[in-house]
Scaffold this motif. Structure first.
Motif, short mmCIF file in Angstrom:
data_model
loop_
_atom_site.label_atom_id
_atom_site.label_comp_id
_atom_site.label_asym_id
_atom_site.label_seq_id
_atom_site.Cartn_x
_atom_site.Cartn_y
_atom_site.Cartn_z
N ASP A 94 92.44 -80.17 -28.97
CA ASP A 94 93.24 -81.39 -28.78
C ASP A 94 94.40 -81.46 -29.77
O ASP A 94 95.52 -81.83 -29.41
CB ASP A 94 92.36 -82.63 -28.94
CG ASP A 94 91.40 -82.82 -27.78
OD1 ASP A 94 91.66 -82.23 -26.71
OD2 ASP A 94 90.40 -83.54 -27.94
N GLU A 95 94.13 -81.08 -31.01
CA GLU A 95 95.19 -81.12 -32.02
C GLU A 95 96.28 -80.11 -31.69
O GLU A 95 97.48 -80.41 -31.83
CB GLU A 95 94.61 -80.83 -33.41
CG GLU A 95 95.66 -80.90 -34.52
CD GLU A 95 95.09 -80.70 -35.90
OE1 GLU A 95 95.52 -81.40 -36.82
OE2 GLU A 95 94.21 -79.83 -36.05
N GLU A 97 97.14 -78.97 -28.71
CA GLU A 97 97.91 -79.42 -27.55
C GLU A 97 98.86 -80.55 -27.92
O GLU A 97 100.03 -80.56 -27.50
CB GLU A 97 96.97 -79.87 -26.43
CG GLU A 97 97.69 -80.26 -25.16
CD GLU A 97 96.81 -80.15 -23.93
OE1 GLU A 97 97.37 -80.29 -22.82
OE2 GLU A 97 95.59 -79.93 -24.07
N ARG A 98 98.39 -81.50 -28.71
CA ARG A 98 99.27 -82.61 -29.12
C ARG A 98 100.46 -82.11 -29.93
O ARG A 98 101.60 -82.52 -29.71
CB ARG A 98 98.47 -83.64 -29.94
CG ARG A 98 97.52 -84.50 -29.14
CD ARG A 98 97.07 -85.70 -29.95
NE ARG A 98 96.44 -85.30 -31.21
CZ ARG A 98 95.15 -85.06 -31.36
NH1 ARG A 98 94.33 -85.17 -30.32
NH2 ARG A 98 94.65 -84.70 -32.52
N ALA A 99 100.17 -81.22 -30.87
CA ALA A 99 101.22 -80.76 -31.79
C ALA A 99 102.27 -79.92 -31.05
O ALA A 99 103.48 -80.10 -31.26
CB ALA A 99 100.60 -79.95 -32.92
N THR A 101 102.94 -79.92 -27.80
CA THR A 101 103.65 -80.77 -26.85
C THR A 101 104.72 -81.60 -27.56
O THR A 101 105.85 -81.73 -27.06
CB THR A 101 102.66 -81.70 -26.12
OG1 THR A 101 101.71 -80.90 -25.41
CG2 THR A 101 103.38 -82.61 -25.15
N ALA A 102 104.39 -82.14 -28.71
CA ALA A 102 105.37 -82.93 -29.48
C ALA A 102 106.51 -82.04 -29.96
O ALA A 102 107.69 -82.43 -29.90
CB ALA A 102 104.68 -83.60 -30.67
N ARG A 105 109.35 -81.15 -27.39
CA ARG A 105 110.26 -82.19 -26.90
C ARG A 105 111.70 -81.94 -27.34
O ARG A 105 112.64 -82.42 -26.71
CB ARG A 105 109.79 -83.57 -27.37
CG ARG A 105 108.47 -84.01 -26.74
CD ARG A 105 108.18 -85.48 -26.99
NE ARG A 105 106.88 -85.84 -26.42
CZ ARG A 105 105.80 -86.13 -27.15
NH1 ARG A 105 105.87 -86.12 -28.48
NH2 ARG A 105 104.66 -86.45 -26.56
#
Length: 217
Positions: A94-95, A97-99, A101-102, A105
């Motif tokens: 999860d970490e 994927e979040r990192a 994806t951010a 951007r």
């Protein structure tokens, strides 16, 4: 009982040996990585994707000093290539994927995936994220490129086992592990996945292809 280890990231930090040059006990062997080559990943990223000006360095928080050491080498080399680097910890999926994806951007980004067990465990996720966000990525081992990663540069993972056989033979003939220095990898391989390069719209320079040990088409 004498012990010969293979593919250990940080035998001193793990307490297996007193030092690489003088192990000092009944344990010796072969490391899986040499931190100095970490800058090569940044060089290759810039070579295969010249537009990259930002790189997320994915590192493991469970690898002891290895993660910070690899990042420090990359960070020191970053000004030479005009790339801003930032660390991304990979505690869990999860970490990651979040990192990523951010990070994706903003434009002109790329990934450097450092050597660790976590990078092996999460390689499918990281490769999928790189593809989804169209991020050029450099990896530490061949199996990343053969799994769909863009490019990998790192030690051959089977060669240390062959070299370990020589140490075992020498110990059986009477030499002491304490007198046999821990050795770093000596055989490195560059693997390029042209399928992934095409999907990302990248033209791989002929000079880079000529240096590759393996090209996946």
């Amino acid at each position: 009982m004498p012990i010969v280890f293979v593919n250990v990231t940080d035998p001193v930090g793990a307490g297996y040996v007193a030092s690489l040059a003088q192990p000092g006990g009944h344990v010796t062997g072969f490391t899986s990585f040499e931190y100095a080559i970490s800058a090569k990943w940044l060089e290759l990223l810039k070579e295969i994707a010249p537009r990259v000006t930002r790189a997320a360095v994915i590192r493991s928080t469970a690898a002891g000093p290895a993660g910070p050491a690899q990042f420090a080498v990359i960070e020191a080399a970053a000004p030479l290539f005009g790339v801003e680097v930032r660390p991304v910890n990979m505690r869990d999926a999860d970490e990651i994927e979040r990192a990523v994806t951010a990070f994706a951007r903003s434009s002109n980004g790329g990934l450097i995936v450092t050597a660790s067990n976590s990078a092996a465990v999460h390689r499918k996720l990281i490769i999928a994220l790189a593809a989804r966000h169209r991020l050029p990525a450099v990896y530490a081992f061949r199996y990343h490129a053969t799994s769909g990663g863009l490019i990998s540069y790192g030690p051959n993972t089977t060669d240390p086992f062959r070299r370990a056989a020589d140490y075992v033979d020498r110990i059986l003939k009477g030499e002491k592990p304490a007198d046999l220095p821990v050795q770093a990898p000596t055989k490195y391989e560059l693997v390029i996945n042209l399928k992934t390069a095409k999907a990302l719209g990248l033209e791989v320079p002929p000079s880079l292809l000529a240096r590759a040990d393996e090209v996946i088409e």
